[in-house]
Design an enzyme around this catalytic site. Structure first.
Site, short mmCIF file in Angstrom:
data_model
loop_
_atom_site.label_atom_id
_atom_site.label_comp_id
_atom_site.label_asym_id
_atom_site.label_seq_id
_atom_site.Cartn_x
_atom_site.Cartn_y
_atom_site.Cartn_z
N ASP A 39 1.90 7.11 2.19
CA ASP A 39 2.22 8.33 1.60
C ASP A 39 3.54 8.53 2.55
O ASP A 39 3.50 9.69 2.98
CB ASP A 39 1.37 9.49 1.55
CG ASP A 39 0.16 9.00 0.80
OD1 ASP A 39 0.09 8.93 -0.74
OD2 ASP A 39 -0.84 8.67 1.40
N GLU B 137 -11.40 3.76 6.02
CA GLU B 137 -10.28 4.62 6.50
C GLU B 137 -10.89 5.52 7.25
O GLU B 137 -10.80 5.84 8.39
CB GLU B 137 -9.58 5.09 5.27
CG GLU B 137 -8.29 6.04 5.81
CD GLU B 137 -7.62 6.58 4.52
OE1 GLU B 137 -8.00 6.81 3.50
OE2 GLU B 137 -6.30 7.25 4.72
N HIS C 236 1.40 4.83 -2.46
CA HIS C 236 0.97 5.79 -3.50
C HIS C 236 2.37 6.31 -3.97
O HIS C 236 3.02 7.10 -3.18
CB HIS C 236 0.22 6.79 -3.01
CG HIS C 236 -1.10 6.25 -2.52
ND1 HIS C 236 -2.42 6.04 -3.34
CD2 HIS C 236 -1.48 6.07 -1.09
CE1 HIS C 236 -3.44 5.37 -2.37
NE2 HIS C 236 -2.76 5.36 -1.28
N HIS D 248 0.96 -1.16 -0.19
CA HIS D 248 0.08 -0.06 0.01
C HIS D 248 1.03 1.48 -0.25
O HIS D 248 1.41 1.78 1.10
CB HIS D 248 -0.91 -0.03 1.24
CG HIS D 248 -1.87 0.92 1.25
ND1 HIS D 248 -3.08 0.92 2.11
CD2 HIS D 248 -1.85 2.44 0.58
CE1 HIS D 248 -3.63 2.15 1.97
NE2 HIS D 248 -3.05 2.97 1.16
#
Ligand code: ADE
Ligand code: ZN
Length: 338
Positions: free
Chosen positions: A281, A202, A21, A19
């Protein structure tokens, strides 16, 4: 285990990141460098001032800055440099397999061609595969604050590059944008042979996790924190062996949890959910894989077996072949047995 023993243990584990980005790995130093060569303005005077702006009360406040940061990416070289920087960083953390998201619409909506974006990313992934022995999968994510029609345009643009793309995902502003909004484009994506994942639970409610499973037919949930609100859902996740790709530092920075001690991952492991830990991120949330493992293990007092389970779960939940999963998992086992 004291802090330095825990750090050392975590650093040595062969890890999989599922996971991530790629736009969220854009470090301020590289952002300034790329902005300069592209003659693009960043509305901050320095790296320090930019980093100082990374204080978020929720997902949307983060997304506004994340999309603004991505604005300076123009050329294939920019996308290559972004991806290569991430891959060399995680290589230094003993990450051996990555499944990377990219958000084509963040770029195509600014007039950057799909092929420019994907070619830069793909070339860096291939180079890392050859030179750093990192295996990879690439996931194209639809932006859920945009329409399904726009997602269809992205799907169409991806077809010439189908052989480079393993799956599709769903990200961006969750509240008010339920998975059901994208039922048709997920069905069409599956018909093209793409695997399916979606961010759900989330900030959004547990119902969105049900929708991702029952309406979109995803085989993995990104985040999924809110599943614990619904015991029937928990039982389904366990029965169907659905993985949750959790991101503890992201959850802390976006106020999904108010302190790391409240992170649900230990509870999830205890229940038998296929829970995994990733960075989401990392340039914005203060840590890559090792830092996510470390901060979580420290706050929740995870023991060696729990840390090992998290490492194994990530390979288990990956899109690697069964043979490759087994190879990686036995390396994790050997590492913990030595
Ligand atoms: N895009 C990048 N990071 C994200 C996150 N944590 N949730 C939703 N969309 C995202
Ligand atoms: Zn995410």
């Amino acid at each position: 285990m004291n802090s330095s023993e825990l750090k050392k243990l975590i650093e040595g584990i062969p890890k999989a990141e599922l996971h991530l980005h790629i736009e969220g790995s854009f470090e301020p130093e590289l952002m300034f460098e790329i902005a300069k060569r592209n003659n693009k303005e960043i509305p901050y005077k320095s790296v320090a001032e930019l980093k100082n702006a990374y204080k978020f009360n929720n997902l949307q406040e983060f997304l506004d800055i994340y999309y603004a940061g991505a604005n300076v990416l123009i050329t294939e070289q920019d996308f290559f440099d972004l991806t290569w920087a991430y891959l060399t960083k995680v290589h230094s953390q003993n990450v051996v397999h990555v499944e990377v998201f990219f958000d084509p619409q963040t770029h195509t909506d600014r007039g950057i061609a799909f092929d420019v974006v994907i070619t830069g990313i793909y070339k860096a992934l291939e180079k890392a595969n050859k030179e750093l022995n990192i295996s990879y999968k690439l996931i194209m994510s639809y932006l859920r604050h945009l329409s399904e029609e726009e997602a269809f345009k992205t799907l169409e643009a991806s077809i010439p590059f189908k052989s480079w793309i393993d799956g599709v995902g769903l990200d961006s502003s969750e509240k008010g944008n339920p998975p059901s909004k994208f039922e048709k484009v997920f069905k069409a994506s599956a018909d093209h042979g793409y695997k399916l994942v979606a961010h759900a639970g989330e900030e959004g409610p547990s119902e969105y996790i049900w929708e991702a499973l029952d309406i979109l037919n995803v085989d993995r949930i990104d985040h999924g924190n809110r599943c614990l609100d619904d015991e029937k859902l928990v039982q389904k996740l366990i029965k169907d062996n659905i993985a949750l790709t959790l991101c503890p530092l992201s959850n802390l920075e976006l106020k999904v949890i108010s302190k790391m001690e409240d992170h649900p991952v230990a509870k999830m492991l205890e229940k038998g959910i296929l829970a995994t830990i990733h960075s989401d991120d990392p340039a914005y949330f203060g840590g890559y894989m090792n830092e996510n493992f470390y901060e979580t293990a420290k706050a929740l007092n995870l023991n060696k077996d729990q840390i090992k389970q998290l490492a194994i779960n990530a390979f288990e939940a990956s899109w690697l072949s069964n043979e490759d999963k087994a190879k990686h998992i036995s390396k994790v086992e050997n590492y913990f047995n030595k």
